[in-house]
Write a protein that holds these residues in place. Sequence first.
Motif, PDB file in Angstrom:
ATOM      1  N   ALA A 105       1.470  40.244   3.479  1.00 34.86           N
ATOM      2  CA  ALA A 105       0.327  40.302   2.561  1.00 34.86           C
ATOM      3  C   ALA A 105      -0.211  38.906   2.273  1.00 34.86           C
ATOM      4  O   ALA A 105      -1.428  38.690   2.266  1.00 34.86           O
ATOM      5  N   ALA A 106       0.679  37.950   2.067  1.00 35.88           N
ATOM      6  CA  ALA A 106       0.249  36.564   1.816  1.00 35.88           C
ATOM      7  C   ALA A 106      -0.434  35.985   3.046  1.00 35.88           C
ATOM      8  O   ALA A 106      -1.442  35.274   2.935  1.00 35.88           O
TER       9      ALA A 106
ATOM     10  N   PHE B 146       4.702  23.153  -2.881  1.00 37.36           N
ATOM     11  CA  PHE B 146       3.758  23.466  -1.800  1.00 37.36           C
ATOM     12  C   PHE B 146       2.340  23.584  -2.354  1.00 37.36           C
ATOM     13  O   PHE B 146       1.386  23.069  -1.772  1.00 37.36           O
ATOM     14  N   ARG B 147       2.222  24.259  -3.485  1.00 43.93           N
ATOM     15  CA  ARG B 147       0.903  24.403  -4.113  1.00 43.93           C
ATOM     16  C   ARG B 147       0.351  23.042  -4.526  1.00 43.93           C
ATOM     17  O   ARG B 147      -0.844  22.765  -4.371  1.00 43.93           O
ATOM     18  N   GLY B 148       1.221  22.183  -5.036  1.00 43.52           N
ATOM     19  CA  GLY B 148       0.809  20.832  -5.416  1.00 43.52           C
ATOM     20  C   GLY B 148       0.325  20.029  -4.227  1.00 43.52           C
ATOM     21  O   GLY B 148      -0.661  19.283  -4.329  1.00 43.52           O
ATOM     22  N   LEU B 149       0.991  20.171  -3.078  1.00 43.80           N
ATOM     23  CA  LEU B 149       0.541  19.472  -1.868  1.00 43.80           C
ATOM     24  C   LEU B 149      -0.847  19.931  -1.450  1.00 43.80           C
ATOM     25  O   LEU B 149      -1.672  19.131  -1.008  1.00 43.80           O
ATOM     26  N   ALA B 150      -1.112  21.220  -1.609  1.00 39.81           N
ATOM     27  CA  ALA B 150      -2.454  21.725  -1.290  1.00 39.81           C
ATOM     28  C   ALA B 150      -3.473  21.199  -2.290  1.00 39.81           C
ATOM     29  O   ALA B 150      -4.576  20.798  -1.900  1.00 39.81           O
TER      30      ALA B 150
ATOM     31  N   ALA C 240      -4.170  34.631   3.429  1.00 41.88           N
ATOM     32  CA  ALA C 240      -4.371  33.270   3.928  1.00 41.88           C
ATOM     33  C   ALA C 240      -5.336  33.263   5.108  1.00 41.88           C
ATOM     34  O   ALA C 240      -6.223  32.409   5.199  1.00 41.88           O
ATOM     35  N   VAL C 241      -5.188  34.217   6.014  1.00 42.07           N
ATOM     36  CA  VAL C 241      -6.113  34.324   7.145  1.00 42.07           C
ATOM     37  C   VAL C 241      -7.531  34.569   6.634  1.00 42.07           C
ATOM     38  O   VAL C 241      -8.502  33.997   7.134  1.00 42.07           O
TER      39      VAL C 241
ATOM     40  N   THR D  17      -0.152  30.199   1.704  1.00 43.36           N
ATOM     41  CA  THR D  17      -1.317  30.010   0.845  1.00 43.36           C
ATOM     42  C   THR D  17      -1.774  28.557   0.850  1.00 43.36           C
ATOM     43  O   THR D  17      -2.972  28.268   0.928  1.00 43.36           O
ATOM     44  N   ALA D  18      -0.824  27.636   0.782  1.00 39.17           N
ATOM     45  CA  ALA D  18      -1.162  26.208   0.788  1.00 39.17           C
ATOM     46  C   ALA D  18      -1.791  25.799   2.115  1.00 39.17           C
ATOM     47  O   ALA D  18      -2.763  25.028   2.146  1.00 39.17           O
TER      48      ALA D  18
END
Length: 183
Positions: free
Chosen positions: A132-133, A65-69, A137-138, A98-99
Amino acid sequence: LGRFVHDELVAAALATLVRAGDKSYFVEAEACVALGKTRSLLAEAALREASTRESFTDVVRQHAFRGLAEARCDAAIPLLLDGARRGRMSQGRRAAATALATLVRGRRDAVAREVREALEGLLRDSDFRVQAAALEAVGTVGDPSSIAAIDAMMAVELDGRLRRRGREIVRAIGEASGTTDEV
């Protein structure tokens, strides 16, 4: 290897590793992030495939997911929205949130509104870490429309850490939105 942006030779090597997997989930996970950072056209398909794999603490999915972001892959937004929904592992859900925020930061189009609303929904999640995440993110998205959702969360939230961070994010969004184009 992620520093080799648009280097197709590096991307091909990383994509091969991501697709084949590795004995260590952590090596595979780091390869996912590095592949995304190359911003290669090979990244999306390989990272989508990696996001379907089960692993210890969902580490491969988190990093896919982080890689896609990192790859700035807007086409992955539906996949990330699905990855953030209830019923998935907490670690992957947090990474998806996060992503999503990374992909829509600063945008005000229909897709960004859909993502913002999904993230606001996670503010009411039963998992503290997902809440929390979602709050972070917001804050990353930075849309003043989210202030009402954060206020609603703070009104019923018992955990002081979330209420305090909510106040900080509301203040930061308010200060950022006070800046005009003229300034």
